[in-house]
Design a protein around this motif. Structure first.
Motif, short mmCIF file in Angstrom:
data_model
loop_
_atom_site.label_atom_id
_atom_site.label_comp_id
_atom_site.label_asym_id
_atom_site.label_seq_id
_atom_site.Cartn_x
_atom_site.Cartn_y
_atom_site.Cartn_z
N LEU A 94 0.86 -1.18 0.00
CA LEU A 94 0.00 0.00 0.00
C LEU A 94 0.90 1.23 0.00
O LEU A 94 1.75 1.37 0.88
N ARG A 95 0.71 2.11 -0.98
CA ARG A 95 1.53 3.31 -1.11
C ARG A 95 0.66 4.55 -0.90
O ARG A 95 -0.38 4.69 -1.55
N VAL A 96 1.11 5.42 -0.03
CA VAL A 96 0.39 6.67 0.25
C VAL A 96 1.35 7.83 0.01
O VAL A 96 2.41 7.91 0.65
N THR A 97 0.99 8.73 -0.91
CA THR A 97 1.81 9.89 -1.22
C THR A 97 1.14 11.14 -0.67
O THR A 97 -0.07 11.33 -0.82
N LEU A 98 1.94 12.00 -0.02
CA LEU A 98 1.35 13.14 0.68
C LEU A 98 2.35 14.29 0.78
O LEU A 98 3.53 14.13 0.48
N PHE A 99 1.84 15.45 1.19
CA PHE A 99 2.69 16.60 1.50
C PHE A 99 1.96 17.48 2.50
O PHE A 99 0.75 17.34 2.71
N ARG A 100 2.70 18.38 3.12
CA ARG A 100 2.08 19.32 4.06
C ARG A 100 1.28 20.33 3.26
O ARG A 100 1.80 21.02 2.39
N THR A 101 0.00 20.48 3.55
CA THR A 101 -0.90 21.32 2.79
C THR A 101 -0.42 22.76 2.71
O THR A 101 -0.47 23.40 1.66
N SER A 102 0.10 23.29 3.81
CA SER A 102 0.51 24.69 3.85
C SER A 102 1.86 24.93 3.18
O SER A 102 2.20 26.08 2.90
N SER A 103 2.63 23.87 2.94
CA SER A 103 3.98 24.04 2.38
C SER A 103 4.28 22.99 1.32
O SER A 103 5.15 22.13 1.50
N PRO A 104 3.55 23.02 0.20
CA PRO A 104 3.78 21.99 -0.82
C PRO A 104 5.18 22.04 -1.41
O PRO A 104 5.67 21.04 -1.92
N GLY A 105 5.86 23.18 -1.32
CA GLY A 105 7.19 23.29 -1.88
C GLY A 105 8.24 22.48 -1.14
O GLY A 105 9.38 22.36 -1.61
N GLU A 106 7.91 21.92 0.03
CA GLU A 106 8.86 21.10 0.76
C GLU A 106 9.10 19.76 0.08
O GLU A 106 10.12 19.13 0.30
#
Length: 214
Positions: free
Chosen positions: A142-154
Motif C-alpha cells: 500500500l503506497r500513500v503519497t502526501l505533502f504538508r498542505t501549507s507548504s507543498p514546496g517542501e
C-alpha cells in the motif's frame, strides 16, 4: 560511495524548490476502501512508538548507503551510516541534524520543514494540514503519497507499507526537481527500548553508535 554522492541524496532533509505536481485526491473521490485504508495507516503510525531497523538508501544517481535507523515517536529519529560513510542524521527537539563525523561539521534544519517531519508528529492525521495525492495498492503493498498542505514546496513523501499485516517498509522523498531518495527498511523491530541519549546531539556520546537499554 563517495560522500558528495550521498550528500546529493539528502533530499529527505532538504526542502524542495518547487511545488509537487499532480492534483490532490478529493475527499469526495475517495472510495470507502480508500478511506478505510487511510484510517488504517493513521492508526498504525499513531500506534508506532519505537522502531529499529536496517536501512538501504538509494539516491537519484544510483548511489547507495546503508546503516541502522532508530525512530522514537514523537519527535525522534536517528540514522547511523555504516563505514566508510562518516554521516549521521538525528532528529530531536524540533531540529534535524546532519553531521559529518570526519569533518565534525553539523548542518541543522527544522524538523517541521522536511517531508519526514510528518512521520515524527505527535498525532498524524492524513487530512487537513496533510494532503494525500495518491493511494495505490499493488503486489501486497500500500503506497500513500502526501505533502504538508501549507507548504507543498517542501516536497512529496510516499510511505510504502506491507498491506497484511500493515507495516512500514519504505519511504520515498521527491524534491521539486523530481529527484527521488528511497529508503528501504529491513530487520524491522518495533516496541523496542531505546536510550534517550542516542538522540541527544549535545552530548558527546552521540558520536558513538546507538545504544539499547535491553
Amino acid at each position: 560511495m563517495r560522500r558528495r554522492h550521498l550528500l546529493s541524496s539528502l533530499a529527505l532533509l532538504t526542502p524542495a524548490l518547487l511545488a509537487p505536481g499532480g492534483p490532490a485526491l478529493a475527499q469526495a473521490a475517495l472510495s470507502a476502501r480508500d478511506r478505510a485504508d487511510l484510517q488504517r495507516v493513521e492508526a498504525y503510525l499513531n500506534g508506532l512508538t519505537t522502531l529499529r531497523a536496517r536501512f538501504i538508501q538509494i539516491a537519484q544517481n544510483g548511489a547507495t548507503a546503508q546503516g541502522t535507523a532508530l525512530i522514537w515517536r514523537p519527535g525522534r529519529m536517528r540514522f547511523d551510516y555504516d563505514p566508510p560513510e562518516p554521516l549521521m542524521l538525528i532528529a530531536n527537539n524540533g531540529q534535524f541534524l546532519h553531521y559529518d563525523k570526519e569533518l565534525r561539521q553539523p548542518s541543522i534544519v527544522p524538523v517541521g520543514s522536511t517531508p519526514l517531519g510528518i512521520l515524527l508528529r505527535d498525532r498524524i492525521t492524513l487530512s487537513g494540514d496533510v494532503t494525500v495525492t495518491g493511494l495505490q495498492r499493488e503486489q501486497g503493498l500500500l503506497r500513500v503519497t502526501l505533502f504538508r498542505t501549507s507548504s507543498p514546496g517542501e516536497g512529496r513523501l510516499t510511505l510504502v507499507f506491507a498491506n497484511d499485516p500493515l507495516e512500514l517498509r519504505q519511504w520515498l522523498v521527491v524534491d521539486g526537481q523530481g529527484r527521488t531518495t528511497r529508503v528501504t527498511l529491513s530487520a524491522i523491530e518495533t516496541g523496542v527500548r531505546l536510550d534517550r541519549a542516542s538522540f541527544d546531539f549535545n552530548d558527546p556520546r552521540f558520536l558513538r553508535g546507538p545504544v539499547d537499554n535491553n
